[in-house]
Design a protein around this motif. Structure first.
Motif, PDB file in Angstrom:
ATOM      1  N   LEU A   1       3.474  11.739  -5.067  1.00 15.71           N
ATOM      2  CA  LEU A   1       4.565  12.487  -5.789  1.00 15.71           C
ATOM      3  C   LEU A   1       3.658  13.119  -6.970  1.00 15.71           C
ATOM      4  O   LEU A   1       3.900  14.128  -7.238  1.00 15.71           O
ATOM      5  N   LEU A   2       2.695  12.694  -7.392  1.00 21.62           N
ATOM      6  CA  LEU A   2       1.753  13.054  -8.350  1.00 21.62           C
ATOM      7  C   LEU A   2       1.037  14.366  -7.992  1.00 21.62           C
ATOM      8  O   LEU A   2       1.109  15.587  -8.465  1.00 21.62           O
ATOM      9  N   VAL A   3       0.489  14.188  -6.868  1.00 22.73           N
ATOM     10  CA  VAL A   3      -0.184  15.320  -6.285  1.00 22.73           C
ATOM     11  C   VAL A   3       0.741  16.694  -5.984  1.00 22.73           C
ATOM     12  O   VAL A   3       0.353  17.915  -6.183  1.00 22.73           O
ATOM     13  N   LEU A   4       1.859  16.227  -5.430  1.00 19.57           N
ATOM     14  CA  LEU A   4       3.137  17.506  -5.265  1.00 19.57           C
ATOM     15  C   LEU A   4       3.376  18.043  -6.286  1.00 19.57           C
ATOM     16  O   LEU A   4       3.344  19.350  -6.511  1.00 19.57           O
TER      17      LEU A   4
ATOM     18  N   PHE B   1       2.508   1.976 -17.286  1.00 18.42           N
ATOM     19  CA  PHE B   1       3.350   3.146 -16.870  1.00 18.42           C
ATOM     20  C   PHE B   1       3.257   3.550 -15.376  1.00 18.42           C
ATOM     21  O   PHE B   1       4.059   3.635 -14.528  1.00 18.42           O
ATOM     22  N   TRP B   2       1.762   3.241 -14.981  1.00 21.45           N
ATOM     23  CA  TRP B   2       1.552   3.421 -13.364  1.00 21.45           C
ATOM     24  C   TRP B   2       2.330   2.256 -12.617  1.00 21.45           C
ATOM     25  O   TRP B   2       2.986   2.867 -11.584  1.00 21.45           O
ATOM     26  N   PRO B   3       2.321   1.112 -12.833  1.00 23.67           N
ATOM     27  CA  PRO B   3       3.113   0.110 -12.239  1.00 23.67           C
ATOM     28  C   PRO B   3       4.544   0.524 -12.285  1.00 23.67           C
ATOM     29  O   PRO B   3       5.219   0.117 -11.232  1.00 23.67           O
ATOM     30  N   ALA B   4       5.199   0.914 -13.338  1.00 19.88           N
ATOM     31  CA  ALA B   4       6.545   1.325 -13.367  1.00 19.88           C
ATOM     32  C   ALA B   4       6.826   2.518 -12.516  1.00 19.88           C
ATOM     33  O   ALA B   4       7.769   2.525 -11.769  1.00 19.88           O
ATOM     34  N   LEU B   5       5.906   3.381 -12.275  1.00 16.56           N
ATOM     35  CA  LEU B   5       6.207   4.458 -11.410  1.00 16.56           C
ATOM     36  C   LEU B   5       6.002   4.134  -9.968  1.00 16.56           C
ATOM     37  O   LEU B   5       6.584   4.698  -9.222  1.00 16.56           O
ATOM     38  N   ILE B   6       5.240   3.214  -9.485  1.00 17.38           N
ATOM     39  CA  ILE B   6       5.203   2.661  -8.334  1.00 17.38           C
ATOM     40  C   ILE B   6       6.228   2.001  -7.962  1.00 17.38           C
ATOM     41  O   ILE B   6       6.659   2.230  -6.818  1.00 17.38           O
ATOM     42  N   GLY B   7       6.950   1.133  -9.044  1.00 16.06           N
ATOM     43  CA  GLY B   7       8.094   0.643  -8.696  1.00 16.06           C
ATOM     44  C   GLY B   7       9.435   1.623  -8.274  1.00 16.06           C
ATOM     45  O   GLY B   7      10.253   1.268  -7.508  1.00 16.06           O
TER      46      GLY B   7
ATOM     47  N   LEU C   1      12.401   7.797  -6.255  1.00 11.43           N
ATOM     48  CA  LEU C   1      12.127   9.239  -6.317  1.00 11.43           C
ATOM     49  C   LEU C   1      11.791   9.959  -5.190  1.00 11.43           C
ATOM     50  O   LEU C   1      12.326  11.006  -5.179  1.00 11.43           O
ATOM     51  N   ALA C   2      10.928   9.277  -4.382  1.00 12.31           N
ATOM     52  CA  ALA C   2      10.469  10.016  -2.955  1.00 12.31           C
ATOM     53  C   ALA C   2      11.824  10.328  -2.035  1.00 12.31           C
ATOM     54  O   ALA C   2      12.051  11.499  -1.627  1.00 12.31           O
ATOM     55  N   ARG C   3      12.908   9.314  -1.882  1.00 14.81           N
ATOM     56  CA  ARG C   3      14.169   9.528  -1.249  1.00 14.81           C
ATOM     57  C   ARG C   3      14.808  10.873  -1.760  1.00 14.81           C
ATOM     58  O   ARG C   3      15.355  11.721  -1.135  1.00 14.81           O
ATOM     59  N   SER C   4      14.811  11.067  -3.090  1.00 18.49           N
ATOM     60  CA  SER C   4      15.835  11.754  -3.627  1.00 18.49           C
ATOM     61  C   SER C   4      14.998  13.134  -3.388  1.00 18.49           C
ATOM     62  O   SER C   4      15.479  14.310  -3.217  1.00 18.49           O
ATOM     63  N   ALA C   5      13.532  13.237  -3.444  1.00 21.09           N
ATOM     64  CA  ALA C   5      12.799  14.394  -3.341  1.00 21.09           C
ATOM     65  C   ALA C   5      12.585  15.123  -2.094  1.00 21.09           C
ATOM     66  O   ALA C   5      12.877  16.073  -1.912  1.00 21.09           O
ATOM     67  N   ILE C   6      12.746  14.273  -1.024  1.00 23.21           N
ATOM     68  CA  ILE C   6      12.721  14.682   0.212  1.00 23.21           C
ATOM     69  C   ILE C   6      14.035  15.210   0.923  1.00 23.21           C
ATOM     70  O   ILE C   6      14.292  15.983   1.355  1.00 23.21           O
ATOM     71  N   ALA C   7      15.074  14.267   0.249  1.00 23.67           N
ATOM     72  CA  ALA C   7      16.553  14.821   0.580  1.00 23.67           C
ATOM     73  C   ALA C   7      17.010  16.195   0.237  1.00 23.67           C
ATOM     74  O   ALA C   7      17.236  17.048   0.883  1.00 23.67           O
TER      75      ALA C   7
ATOM     76  N   MET D   1       0.925  -1.247   0.086  1.00 22.94           N
ATOM     77  CA  MET D   1      -0.020  -0.123  -0.033  1.00 22.94           C
ATOM     78  C   MET D   1       0.914   1.453   0.090  1.00 22.94           C
ATOM     79  O   MET D   1       0.528   2.266  -0.673  1.00 22.94           O
ATOM     80  N   ARG D   2       1.973   1.133   0.690  1.00 16.74           N
ATOM     81  CA  ARG D   2       2.681   2.437   0.764  1.00 16.74           C
ATOM     82  C   ARG D   2       3.192   3.001  -0.457  1.00 16.74           C
ATOM     83  O   ARG D   2       3.280   4.139  -0.961  1.00 16.74           O
ATOM     84  N   PRO D   3       3.702   2.043  -1.382  1.00 18.93           N
ATOM     85  CA  PRO D   3       4.226   2.520  -2.733  1.00 18.93           C
ATOM     86  C   PRO D   3       3.299   3.267  -3.393  1.00 18.93           C
ATOM     87  O   PRO D   3       3.503   4.121  -3.966  1.00 18.93           O
TER      88      PRO D   3
END
Length: 457
Positions: free
Chosen positions: A10-13, A300-306, A311-317, A1-3
């Motif tokens: 990520l999309l909303v941001l 594409f959506w499953p690829a984005l989830i993967g 991506l999130a780690r880079s973004a928050i860092a 669920m978390r991914p």
């Protein structure tokens, strides 16, 4: 669920930041801030120690500022954090298509399998060019290819070739920070300094990049002058794949320029609109028969989830680093310190020469270049009379960021190569590239002196 939740945030941001940049309202600003905070909340459970330390520092600064009643500074820091996070997200998302592209794979393989006398420049320039539109994806692509190419037929590793090629990759990739508008460095600096000559930055940055890669080649030849490089099979030029990548790169550039001219958006903001469209179209073009384009796009959506966690780690860092740099400038008594220093009497070239030193030293103690660049940028704007041209200051800051890429064991590029190759970051930087970094710095000081002398106008 978390991914899945992370991918949605990520999309909303991204949408909220783009909307806030083009249709600024309080509601959209708060939505972008909230999306960034939510991204941190969802992502920290799987984050590394770096993200946890950055989060702790950001929270600590926010508490100090809140007690001082500096709410506006906190909000300004969150705005910057959301913007930087969205920028790196939308640009790095190109790797979703690049990772699945046979053209990228074939061009990368061609670059590292050149004759021994042209191998260094092929890898350095290849890492530089691919880095312009793949960013750190170029590092992730080429590092494992280099390791694979350095293997002998008996399975042993040619450590000489591995070292020289990985160093070439680092030395070539790092210098894109001097000029490429697709890099976070330029996005950060152009956000902090709006009244600069962008054309001059690009021209001087490109010229300097070429000079520094040539310096890397000369140093490589001198360092290995008594060692005969082994000959390897040479790959033929994959013309079809080069053409495809040229189309992708050209589309990115042309569409970005068109958006800039049509709507007068900044380069960074234009790229943030164009990059996701190029990503999706490039992804759609990679379909394999007999699957339809629509069916392929459904993957594409499953690829984005993967890829969402990375991506999130880079973004928050990077977002948290921007927040820390912005708010630290308010916590540290900068005005009191500047009152005791008359920067107007400091020679311009000397002031510029100090900036890369500060950024590189900070990198040795795990201070992200973005923290220092944002902090220095805020401090510089408090100085009544600058000792150097603002355009030259932007160039010097980006040069320091570039040097830290191959001289700091905590740099993102170094950590990516280390994670892929299992070679210690200190070996990649201090062991293999520190002396080159010193030579590059001396070359940059000469360029700073030329710039301040007004040779380029």
């Amino acid at each position: 669920m978390r991914p899945v939740a992370v991918a949605i945030v990520l999309l909303v941001l991204s949408v909220c930041v783009l909307a806030a940049q083009t249709m600024p309202t309080d509601a959209l600003d708060w939505a972008a801030r909230g999306a960034f905070v939510l991204l941190c909340f969802f992502s920290l459970a799987g984050a590394t120690i770096r993200e946890w330390i950055l989060s702790a520092a950001a929270i600590g600064l926010a508490i100090v500022l809140a007690r001082a009643g500096a709410t506006e500074t906190i909000l300004a820091g969150l705005d910057l954090a959301a913007y930087f996070a969205a920028f790196i997200l939308l640009l790095t998302a190109l790797k979703i298509s690049a990772d699945r592209s046979t053209s990228v794979l074939n061009v990368g393989r061609y670059l590292i399998r050149q004759p021994a006398n042209t191998r260094f420049m092929a890898t350095a320039t290849g890492g530089h060019i691919l880095g312009v539109f793949l960013n750190f994806g170029a590092i992730s692509l080429m590092a494992p290819l280099i390791q694979n190419a350095a293997k002998n037929d008996d399975g042993t590793v040619d450590t000489q070739m591995e070292r020289r090629q990985l160093s070439a990759l680092l030395r070539g990739f790092a210098w894109i920070l001097l000029w490429a508008p697709t890099t976070l460095a330029q996005a950060v600096l152009l956000t902090l300094f709006t009244e600069i000559d962008l054309g001059k930055i690009i021209v001087v940055g490109l010229m300097t990049s070429v000079l520094m890669m040539l310096l890397g080649l000369v140093y490589d030849r001198i360092e290995w002058r008594n060692v005969a490089p082994p000959q390897r099979p040479v790959c033929p030029l994959p013309r079809k794949h080069v053409f495809r990548l040229a189309v992708v790169c050209s589309t990115l550039i042309v569409c970005t320029a068109t958006l800039q001219v049509s709507y007068r958006y900044s380069t960074a903001l234009s790229l943030m609109f164009v990059a996701p469209l190029v990503t999706v179209v490039w992804y759609a073009a990679q379909r394999r028969e007999p699957i339809t384009v629509t069916a392929h796009l459904m993957t594409f959506w499953p690829a984005l989830i993967g890829d969402a966690s990375g991506l999130a780690r880079s973004a928050i860092a990077l977002g948290l680093s921007g927040f820390i740099g912005r708010t630290t400038a308010e916590v540290v008594p900068v005005e009191s310190l500047l009152a005791h220093v008359d920067l107007a009497t400091v020679p311009g070239w000397l002031f510029l020469a100090a900036l890369p030193v500060l950024i590189t030293i900070g990198g040795q103690i795990a201070l992200s270049p973005i923290i220092l660049v944002v902090f220095i940028g805020q401090v510089v704007q408090m100085v009544p009379v600058l000792p150097a041209d603002p355009t030259h200051i932007v160039f010097a800051l980006s040069a320091g960021w570039a040097i830290s890429m191959f001289a700091s064991p905590n740099a993102t590029a170094t950590l990516l190569i280390s994670a892929t190759t299992r070679i210690a970051p200190t070996r990649l930087t201090w062991g293999w590239n520190l002396r080159y970094g010193l030579l590059a710095y001396l070359g940059l000081v000469s360029i700073f002196a030329i710039l301040e002398a007004g040779v380029f106008g």
